[in-house]
Design a protein around this motif. Structure first.
Motif, PDB file in Angstrom:
ATOM      1  N   ARG A 197     -10.939   0.199 -23.018  1.00 56.41           N
ATOM      2  CA  ARG A 197     -11.600  -0.810 -23.854  1.00 56.41           C
ATOM      3  C   ARG A 197     -11.467  -2.203 -23.229  1.00 56.41           C
ATOM      4  NH1 ARG A 197      -8.702   1.666 -28.088  1.00 56.41           N
ATOM      5  NH2 ARG A 197      -7.644  -0.306 -28.553  1.00 56.41           N
ATOM      6  N   THR A 198     -10.277  -2.482 -22.700  1.00 54.52           N
ATOM      7  CA  THR A 198     -10.058  -3.785 -22.062  1.00 54.52           C
ATOM      8  C   THR A 198     -10.930  -3.938 -20.823  1.00 54.52           C
ATOM      9  OG1 THR A 198      -7.767  -3.860 -22.843  1.00 54.52           O
ATOM     10  CG2 THR A 198      -8.343  -5.297 -20.992  1.00 54.52           C
ATOM     11  N   ALA A 199     -11.002  -2.885 -20.015  1.00 55.94           N
ATOM     12  CA  ALA A 199     -11.841  -2.931 -18.816  1.00 55.94           C
ATOM     13  C   ALA A 199     -13.300  -3.165 -19.182  1.00 55.94           C
ATOM     14  CB  ALA A 199     -11.698  -1.629 -18.024  1.00 55.94           C
ATOM     15  N   GLY A 200     -13.760  -2.505 -20.245  1.00 55.55           N
ATOM     16  CA  GLY A 200     -15.138  -2.688 -20.681  1.00 55.55           C
ATOM     17  C   GLY A 200     -15.423  -4.125 -21.096  1.00 55.55           C
ATOM     18  N   ARG A 201     -14.502  -4.711 -21.850  1.00 60.23           N
ATOM     19  CA  ARG A 201     -14.689  -6.099 -22.293  1.00 60.23           C
ATOM     20  C   ARG A 201     -14.715  -7.054 -21.104  1.00 60.23           C
ATOM     21  NH1 ARG A 201     -10.829  -9.563 -22.996  1.00 60.23           N
ATOM     22  NH2 ARG A 201      -9.229  -7.947 -23.185  1.00 60.23           N
ATOM     23  N   LEU A 202     -13.795  -6.851 -20.162  1.00 57.68           N
ATOM     24  CA  LEU A 202     -13.732  -7.739 -18.999  1.00 57.68           C
ATOM     25  C   LEU A 202     -14.954  -7.588 -18.100  1.00 57.68           C
ATOM     26  CD1 LEU A 202      -9.935  -7.377 -18.088  1.00 57.68           C
ATOM     27  CD2 LEU A 202     -11.070  -9.324 -19.186  1.00 57.68           C
ATOM     28  N   LEU A 203     -15.435  -6.350 -17.944  1.00 60.76           N
ATOM     29  CA  LEU A 203     -16.637  -6.138 -17.135  1.00 60.76           C
ATOM     30  C   LEU A 203     -17.843  -6.815 -17.766  1.00 60.76           C
ATOM     31  CD1 LEU A 203     -16.381  -2.407 -15.966  1.00 60.76           C
ATOM     32  CD2 LEU A 203     -16.615  -4.406 -14.494  1.00 60.76           C
ATOM     33  N   ARG A 204     -17.950  -6.715 -19.068  1.00 60.40           N
ATOM     34  CA  ARG A 204     -19.080  -7.345 -19.755  1.00 60.40           C
ATOM     35  C   ARG A 204     -19.001  -8.869 -19.620  1.00 60.40           C
ATOM     36  NH1 ARG A 204     -18.912  -4.576 -23.833  1.00 60.40           N
ATOM     37  NH2 ARG A 204     -20.748  -3.296 -23.498  1.00 60.40           N
ATOM     38  N   ASP A 205     -17.809  -9.424 -19.756  1.00 57.18           N
ATOM     39  CA  ASP A 205     -17.651 -10.872 -19.667  1.00 57.18           C
ATOM     40  C   ASP A 205     -17.832 -11.389 -18.236  1.00 57.18           C
ATOM     41  OD1 ASP A 205     -17.103 -10.830 -22.358  1.00 57.18           O
ATOM     42  OD2 ASP A 205     -14.923 -11.025 -22.125  1.00 57.18           O
ATOM     43  N   ALA A 206     -17.520 -10.533 -17.240  1.00 57.34           N
ATOM     44  CA  ALA A 206     -17.592 -10.971 -15.846  1.00 57.34           C
ATOM     45  C   ALA A 206     -19.026 -11.252 -15.411  1.00 57.34           C
ATOM     46  CB  ALA A 206     -16.959  -9.923 -14.932  1.00 57.34           C
ATOM     47  N   GLY A 207     -19.983 -10.498 -15.937  1.00 57.39           N
ATOM     48  CA  GLY A 207     -21.386 -10.711 -15.584  1.00 57.39           C
ATOM     49  C   GLY A 207     -21.642 -10.628 -14.095  1.00 57.39           C
ATOM     50  N   LEU A 208     -21.141  -9.570 -13.460  1.00 55.40           N
ATOM     51  CA  LEU A 208     -21.273  -9.432 -12.007  1.00 55.40           C
ATOM     52  C   LEU A 208     -22.733  -9.248 -11.601  1.00 55.40           C
ATOM     53  CD1 LEU A 208     -18.241  -7.057 -11.365  1.00 55.40           C
ATOM     54  CD2 LEU A 208     -18.405  -9.466 -10.781  1.00 55.40           C
ATOM     55  N   PRO A 209     -23.221 -10.014 -10.618  1.00 60.84           N
ATOM     56  CA  PRO A 209     -24.617  -9.884 -10.195  1.00 60.84           C
ATOM     57  C   PRO A 209     -24.901  -8.615  -9.403  1.00 60.84           C
ATOM     58  CG  PRO A 209     -23.467 -11.441  -8.776  1.00 60.84           C
ATOM     59  CD  PRO A 209     -22.510 -11.084  -9.879  1.00 60.84           C
ATOM     60  N   SER A 210     -23.837  -7.960  -8.903  1.00 63.94           N
ATOM     61  CA  SER A 210     -24.034  -6.783  -8.053  1.00 63.94           C
ATOM     62  C   SER A 210     -24.100  -5.486  -8.847  1.00 63.94           C
ATOM     63  CB  SER A 210     -22.893  -6.682  -7.032  1.00 63.94           C
ATOM     64  OG  SER A 210     -21.629  -6.599  -7.686  1.00 63.94           O
ATOM     65  N   LEU A 211     -23.836  -5.528 -10.161  1.00 65.42           N
ATOM     66  CA  LEU A 211     -23.911  -4.320 -10.967  1.00 65.42           C
ATOM     67  C   LEU A 211     -24.301  -4.665 -12.400  1.00 65.42           C
ATOM     68  CD1 LEU A 211     -21.144  -4.064 -12.938  1.00 65.42           C
ATOM     69  CD2 LEU A 211     -20.095  -3.605 -10.723  1.00 65.42           C
ATOM     70  N   ASP A 212     -24.832  -3.664 -13.075  1.00 64.81           N
ATOM     71  CA  ASP A 212     -25.244  -3.808 -14.467  1.00 64.81           C
ATOM     72  C   ASP A 212     -24.313  -2.954 -15.326  1.00 64.81           C
ATOM     73  OD1 ASP A 212     -26.548  -4.086 -16.882  1.00 64.81           O
ATOM     74  OD2 ASP A 212     -28.159  -2.679 -16.379  1.00 64.81           O
ATOM     75  N   TYR A 213     -23.360  -3.596 -15.997  1.00 63.66           N
ATOM     76  CA  TYR A 213     -22.426  -2.828 -16.819  1.00 63.66           C
ATOM     77  C   TYR A 213     -23.147  -2.319 -18.062  1.00 63.66           C
ATOM     78  CZ  TYR A 213     -18.612  -1.507 -19.855  1.00 63.66           C
ATOM     79  OH  TYR A 213     -17.800  -0.790 -20.710  1.00 63.66           O
ATOM     80  N   ALA A 214     -23.177  -0.981 -18.229  1.00 65.69           N
ATOM     81  CA  ALA A 214     -23.950  -0.347 -19.298  1.00 65.69           C
ATOM     82  C   ALA A 214     -23.092   0.089 -20.478  1.00 65.69           C
ATOM     83  CB  ALA A 214     -24.710   0.856 -18.739  1.00 65.69           C
ATOM     84  N   GLY A 215     -21.793  -0.191 -20.447  1.00 64.60           N
ATOM     85  CA  GLY A 215     -20.925   0.201 -21.546  1.00 64.60           C
ATOM     86  C   GLY A 215     -20.267   1.549 -21.325  1.00 64.60           C
ATOM     87  N   PHE A 216     -19.839   2.182 -22.419  1.00 64.41           N
ATOM     88  CA  PHE A 216     -19.161   3.468 -22.336  1.00 64.41           C
ATOM     89  C   PHE A 216     -20.176   4.607 -22.236  1.00 64.41           C
ATOM     90  CE2 PHE A 216     -15.686   1.416 -25.135  1.00 64.41           C
ATOM     91  CZ  PHE A 216     -15.120   0.834 -24.015  1.00 64.41           C
ATOM     92  N   VAL A 217     -19.796   5.637 -21.500  1.00 67.73           N
ATOM     93  CA  VAL A 217     -20.583   6.869 -21.430  1.00 67.73           C
ATOM     94  C   VAL A 217     -19.658   8.037 -21.731  1.00 67.73           C
ATOM     95  CG1 VAL A 217     -22.268   5.963 -19.788  1.00 67.73           C
ATOM     96  CG2 VAL A 217     -20.198   7.091 -18.935  1.00 67.73           C
ATOM     97  N   GLU A 218     -20.244   9.152 -22.184  1.00 62.58           N
ATOM     98  CA  GLU A 218     -19.469  10.352 -22.502  1.00 62.58           C
ATOM     99  C   GLU A 218     -19.664  11.435 -21.442  1.00 62.58           C
ATOM    100  OE1 GLU A 218     -19.119  11.186 -26.912  1.00 62.58           O
ATOM    101  OE2 GLU A 218     -21.016  10.083 -26.875  1.00 62.58           O
ATOM    102  N   GLY A 219     -18.923  12.532 -21.601  1.00 61.23           N
ATOM    103  CA  GLY A 219     -18.950  13.595 -20.604  1.00 61.23           C
ATOM    104  C   GLY A 219     -20.324  14.173 -20.348  1.00 61.23           C
ATOM    105  N   ASP A 220     -21.152  14.305 -21.399  1.00 61.44           N
ATOM    106  CA  ASP A 220     -22.468  14.890 -21.195  1.00 61.44           C
ATOM    107  C   ASP A 220     -23.429  13.941 -20.485  1.00 61.44           C
ATOM    108  OD1 ASP A 220     -22.613  13.181 -23.334  1.00 61.44           O
ATOM    109  OD2 ASP A 220     -23.824  14.500 -24.598  1.00 61.44           O
ATOM    110  N   ASP A 221     -23.052  12.667 -20.370  1.00 61.51           N
ATOM    111  CA  ASP A 221     -23.890  11.709 -19.646  1.00 61.51           C
ATOM    112  C   ASP A 221     -23.814  11.917 -18.133  1.00 61.51           C
ATOM    113  OD1 ASP A 221     -25.049  10.020 -21.711  1.00 61.51           O
ATOM    114  OD2 ASP A 221     -22.986   9.410 -22.140  1.00 61.51           O
ATOM    115  N   LEU A 222     -22.769  12.608 -17.660  1.00 59.50           N
ATOM    116  CA  LEU A 222     -22.651  12.837 -16.219  1.00 59.50           C
ATOM    117  C   LEU A 222     -23.839  13.646 -15.709  1.00 59.50           C
ATOM    118  CD1 LEU A 222     -19.631  12.073 -16.965  1.00 59.50           C
ATOM    119  CD2 LEU A 222     -18.974  13.518 -15.057  1.00 59.50           C
ATOM    120  N   GLY A 223     -24.146  14.747 -16.392  1.00 61.73           N
ATOM    121  CA  GLY A 223     -25.265  15.577 -15.973  1.00 61.73           C
ATOM    122  C   GLY A 223     -26.615  14.959 -16.259  1.00 61.73           C
ATOM    123  N   ARG A 224     -26.693  14.132 -17.279  1.00 64.12           N
ATOM    124  CA  ARG A 224     -27.962  13.480 -17.622  1.00 64.12           C
ATOM    125  C   ARG A 224     -28.328  12.396 -16.614  1.00 64.12           C
ATOM    126  NH1 ARG A 224     -26.836  12.342 -24.028  1.00 64.12           N
ATOM    127  NH2 ARG A 224     -27.023  14.491 -24.787  1.00 64.12           N
TER     128      ARG A 224
END
Length: 351
Positions: A197-224
């Motif tokens: 949860r902390t990593a997610g908050r920090l990634l969202r706040d960082a606003g890195l131009p090299s990646l688009d943080y999409a939030g949390f994903v679950e196990g079934d999202d790997l295959g999708r």
């Protein structure tokens, strides 16, 4: 080395050693004719096989090594006994000294990671390296890391993995701003471990131009293929990887058994053979063979130990692409940008 890409090979690694490594390198050379190879192994084992591939021999230098790291050797044992003289160590050392751009080994994963860390060291501001795997999805392919290098990870390490994986996606898929998701037990912000949860908050706040943080994903999202990069710590990542490999084999066995059960099933298989061939090709693990060690001052590719020549060729080609697309430069740029942002934020906080 400016005009070619030189790949160092641990010819003694894997379940089959040079019997797979040399033919695999020959296949890769046919597809990447500008590649060059530095081959490390026992001359009595390797040279007779290398003689059967004159094009590869002409594009290679061979270096005799007295020691081969056993597949069941403990990492500490491999470091004590295999440093300086083993084919695994010398293939890594070639990257360190600049004799090769990237190293490929099908050997003992733990030993390879331990030697890689000892020989190449981690990049500045990276505490632990990660192993990234290419994951077949319904959309194409994505990257999943870590799949076994780091058991447990704090929030900062998960952020580091996100940056590393994002850079690899840019290098491999030519995506300008890849989407990155953190693997979790739910997509809601309140779910999961505190570090995630902390990593997610920090990634969202960082606003890195090299990646688009999409939030949390679950196990079934790997295959999708919901995101381009899925980030997790090594324990969960390795279980997910082995589960996916086992499930693919299970489905394959189910299909083969069903197609042999009755005469009509056999006829149906013949009529639908082209469709089954496409499915087999899509599920072929050899096509995505090769885990990339990220976070080191050099590129190391770990091939599956039990693969065949075609699978090893895929790992060699992956190594080639990572160097051709300047993976290390992309990682360095992204890390510098992220830590400059952190420093600027800390300075503003002091004011």
């Amino acid at each position: 080395m400016a005009d070619t890409i030189t790949i160092s090979l641990d010819a003694m690694g894997g379940d089959y050693g040079a019997d797979v490594v040399i033919p695999g390198a020959a296949i890769a050379l046919e597809r990447r004719p500008d590649a060059r190879f530095a081959i490390y192994g026992n001359e009595g084992t390797v040279l007779p096989i290398l003689e059967r591939y004159p094009a590869l021999k002409a594009a290679s230098t061979f270096h005799h090594c007295d020691i081969a790291v056993a597949m069941d050797a403990k990492p500490s044992q491999a470091l004590r006994q295999g440093r300086w003289k083993s084919s695994m160590w010398r293939s890594l050392e070639a990257v360190k000294t600049g004799e090769a751009h990237v190293a490929v080994s099908a050997g003992n994963t733990g030993a390879l990671m331990a030697m890689s860390k000892f020989c190449l060291r981690t990049m500045a501001n990276i505490e632990r390296p990660a192993i990234a795997a290419i994951w077949p999805t319904m959309r194409g392919e994505s990257i999943v890391l870590d799949v076994g290098a780091t058991i447990g990870a704090d929030a900062q390490q998960l952020i580091d993995f996100s940056i590393l994986g994002g850079a690899m996606a840019r290098a491999l898929f030519s995506i300008e701003r890849p989407s990155v998701g953190l693997l979790n037990i739910g997509v809601e912000e309140v779910k999961g471990l505190e570090e995630v949860r902390t990593a997610g908050r920090l990634l969202r706040d960082a606003g890195l131009p090299s990646l688009d943080y999409a939030g949390f994903v679950e196990g079934d999202d790997l295959g999708r293929g919901t995101v381009d990069v899925v980030v997790t710590e090594g324990f969960a990542g390795n279980i997910a990887l082995k589960t996916a490999e086992g499930t693919a084999k299970q489905i394959g066995e189910y299909l083969r058994s069903a197609m042999k059960r009755t005469f009509l099933a056999k006829v149906g298989y013949i009529l639908a053979k082209s469709a089954f061939d496409r499915l087999r090709d899509k599920m072929d693990p050899r096509k995505v063979n090769g885990g990339v060690f990220l976070g080191l001052n050099g590129i190391v590719i770990k091939s599956h130990g039990g693969t065949d020549a075609e699978g090893f060729a895929s790992a060699v080609e992956l190594a080639y692409e990572m160097q051709r697309n300047k993976l290390l430069d992309k990682i360095s740029q992204d890390l510098v940008h992220y830590h400059r942002g952190r420093f600027a934020g800390a300075t503003e906080g002091v004011k």
